[in-house]
Design a protein around this motif. Structure first.
Motif: not given
Length: 217
Positions: A65, A68, A122-124, A126-127
């Motif tokens: 996070e 990212n 995945r959040r990395h 998608e952001r």
């Protein structure tokens, strides 16, 4: 259960642990890395670690996070220097490659996240894509790019940047080596060719072509 630091000293200690983790995970990988090695690298008592992180996995997820957040900030700052979408793409990519050269662990950490913390991986992505979609949607509405699907284009552009960065930043000789060994800037001819490719894909005329058209008119 851990809590966010409440003091400046606490913030600095947590930042030291994240920085140490970035280096240790890049050098040794998640499985081989240990909390003791990370705290030793950060010059922090091992007991202090648990004030900020519940486990090695918690630290790893927070590192993904943190990387990212920082790479998105670098790309956003770069894109903001562009006066139009074509320039924003160029400067955004330039900032991404500069960040990658300075933090090559980004590649290994995110790739390991596929197996260690797939949700974080995945959040990395998608952001990053979310910001791309917003910018491309505005550019499409204003006629700065052609009739492209902003979401598809965003994922495609991210793939272009990631692969070019891997080949020319992490593997400057064309041979896969240790993460962070010999990281270099993307050569200007390569960078220019990649930007021209992106502009063609988005339906944007290269600056030189635009200038020629204006002169002829």
């Amino acid at each position: 259960m851990t809590a966010e630091p409440r003091t400046k000293r606490g913030e600095l200690t947590k930042a030291k642990l994240l920085e140490a983790a970035e280096r240790v995970f890049a050098e040794q990988g998640y499985q081989a890395a240990s909390i003791s090695r990370i705290t030793e690298r950060a010059n922090v008592a091992q007991g202090t670690f648990y004030l900020y992180f519940a486990s090695k996995l918690d630290l790893f997820e927070q590192l993904v996070e943190d990387l990212n957040r920082r790479v998105r900030a670098a790309m956003s700052d770069g894109a903001a220097r562009g006066g139009n979408r074509a320039e924003a793409e160029r400067e955004g990519f330039r900032s991404f490659f500069a960040f990658t050269a300075e933090h090559p662990a980004l590649y290994r950490v995110v790739r390991e996240a596929e197996y260690v913390a797939p949700g974080a991986m995945r959040r990395h992505y998608e952001r990053i894509v979310e910001g791309y979609i917003e910018g491309l949607t505005r550019a499409k509405a204003s006629g700065e790019i052609g009739d492209v699907d902003p979401e598809v284009a965003a994922w495609a552009l991210m793939g272009v940047g990631e692969m070019i960065g891997m080949r020319y930043v992490l593997w400057p000789t064309g041979e896969q080596g240790a993460y962070g060994s010999g990281a270099t800037p993307v050569p200007e001819p390569v960078f220019d060719e990649m930007v021209a490719f992106v502009q063609r894909a988005l339906g944007v005329a290269p600056p030189s072509a635009s200038a020629t058209t204006e002169e002829e008119s």
